[in-house]
Design a protein around this motif. Sequence first.
Motif, PDB file in Angstrom:
ATOM      1  N   THR A  28      -8.786   4.319 -44.325  1.00  0.00           N
ATOM      2  CA  THR A  28      -8.453   4.105 -45.564  1.00  0.00           C
ATOM      3  C   THR A  28      -8.248   5.426 -46.226  1.00  0.00           C
ATOM      4  N   PRO A  29      -7.277   5.565 -47.233  1.00  0.00           N
ATOM      5  CA  PRO A  29      -7.011   7.102 -47.882  1.00  0.00           C
ATOM      6  C   PRO A  29      -8.383   7.417 -48.705  1.00  0.00           C
ATOM      7  N   GLN A  30      -9.056   6.315 -49.224  1.00  0.00           N
ATOM      8  CA  GLN A  30     -10.072   6.657 -50.226  1.00  0.00           C
ATOM      9  C   GLN A  30     -11.407   6.118 -49.326  1.00  0.00           C
ATOM     10  N   SER A  31     -12.451   7.148 -49.553  1.00  0.00           N
ATOM     11  CA  SER A  31     -13.828   6.824 -49.018  1.00  0.00           C
ATOM     12  C   SER A  31     -14.659   6.075 -50.340  1.00  0.00           C
ATOM     13  N   ILE A  32     -15.352   5.305 -50.027  1.00  0.00           N
ATOM     14  CA  ILE A  32     -16.313   4.480 -50.815  1.00  0.00           C
ATOM     15  C   ILE A  32     -17.632   4.896 -50.537  1.00  0.00           C
ATOM     16  N   ALA A  33     -18.523   5.546 -51.150  1.00  0.00           N
ATOM     17  CA  ALA A  33     -19.772   5.892 -51.151  1.00  0.00           C
ATOM     18  C   ALA A  33     -20.541   5.137 -51.923  1.00  0.00           C
ATOM     19  N   LEU A  34     -21.714   4.534 -51.394  1.00  0.00           N
ATOM     20  CA  LEU A  34     -22.930   3.935 -52.026  1.00  0.00           C
ATOM     21  C   LEU A  34     -24.133   4.655 -51.814  1.00  0.00           C
ATOM     22  N   PHE A  35     -24.889   4.978 -52.805  1.00  0.00           N
ATOM     23  CA  PHE A  35     -26.067   5.725 -52.639  1.00  0.00           C
ATOM     24  C   PHE A  35     -27.353   5.114 -53.201  1.00  0.00           C
ATOM     25  N   GLY A  36     -28.341   5.477 -52.709  1.00  0.00           N
ATOM     26  CA  GLY A  36     -29.736   5.019 -53.458  1.00  0.00           C
ATOM     27  C   GLY A  36     -30.943   5.798 -52.811  1.00  0.00           C
ATOM     28  N   GLN A  37     -31.894   5.491 -53.542  1.00  0.00           N
ATOM     29  CA  GLN A  37     -33.270   5.913 -53.397  1.00  0.00           C
ATOM     30  C   GLN A  37     -34.332   4.999 -53.737  1.00  0.00           C
ATOM     31  N   PRO A  38     -35.651   5.032 -53.483  1.00  0.00           N
ATOM     32  CA  PRO A  38     -36.478   4.051 -54.208  1.00  0.00           C
ATOM     33  C   PRO A  38     -36.394   3.751 -55.670  1.00  0.00           C
TER      34      PRO A  38
END
Length: 440
Positions: A258-268
């Motif tokens: 895909t031409p665009q990346s999806i980033a999910l991020f998290g911490q406690p």
Amino acid sequence: MNRLAAIILSAVVLLAGLPASAEVDIKEITTPGGIDAWLVEDHSIPFVALELRFRGGTSLDAPGKRGAVNLMTGLLEEGAGDLDARAFSRATETLATSFSYDAGPDSLGVSVRFLTENREASMALLRDTLINPRFDEEAIERVRAQIISIIQSDAKDPQEIAGNSFSSLVYGDHPYGSDENGTVETVSALTRSDIVEAHAATMARDRLYVSAVGDITSEELSALLDKLLSDLPETGAPLPDDATLNLPGGIKVVDYDTPQSIALFGQPGLEREDPDFFAAFILNHILGGGGFESRLMTEVREKRGLTYGVYSYLADRDDAQVWMGSVASANDRVAEAVEVITAEWKRLRENGVTEEELEDAKTYLTGAYPLRFDGNGTIANIAVGMQMDGLGTEYIANRNDKLNAVTLEEINRVARERLNPNRLTFVVTGQPEGLTGTSN
């Protein structure tokens, strides 16, 4: 526009004229049959919004039966009692009654809107959906096909792939770690017996929460609820244990063309009951929850043009708490977006927020809160959510005071103690350039 829709619109118009400080007077009732409920009486229009919630939701799928609760929920309005799916739909239209059913990771919800004059007939129809759903084979196959189509479509959606990959990494074998829709294989294998068992597992009185708003008295609601709900099973399936979070920090790349990346991020994250919750809530607004005024939006979008949108939020689930967020960016720019987000996480932890940022956040959050109470249905939904969160009826009146009580010293202590860049974990779906990390 049918009569129910017209009355709901009238209610919204009436409530729009109320002052922002208008109070919500919640009465707590317990029926003779032992059902607890919250009621907000409003006799200005002949209309009632009723909300039922059953704790557990799709997390109560039996082993090997992933997707059973979701499929069962989709079948609740596909016929009940003596009425098949078509007859049931005609009956709700005739009564100008609205039923909606939704299953999520922590609850199964039933939302009802009905006219006072049709209360008895509407509740008889609702009772059949709760106690005597038909689960006809024809309906099962039709809804099953719809769900399988959704699963197949999601398998090609970068946003869904990112979400499922993040959940799998963070929550592991806990029900949160897999798609509540199930897989093509698990949904295809579900039998009518599995659906009946999912119904008994989830819709029981030991996990029930109720709120009602509108043209009904305490006595009327009490009698209605006992008649409506007394024949539900007393207990359901055991609720799942707390999830063990896997948030090691760093980056995991899920390769997808895909031409665009999806980033999910998290911490406690932290629980609502935590003494630091309100400070963290404001802190998150400043960090990434405040739209165009947030630091992440300023640094990632406004200054560098790396994305159309980036946000963060406190995800407080029954069995896990994660402070998480999301961003989408071109493959050749997402590495910089990840770098900027991580740097901002560190900067906020180390330097805290300013007095001006704190006061601006308080002004927005306290000013916006009363505007949420803009209709009977919305108020009923908020009230049942408050019950599930263990909040008292006084919360609406006291919530803004708790926000205003947060000091600069307190919020900056929470930033130092709660923000954890070392455990900030990114799952990036796409073909990002310049990102080093583990791959799927």
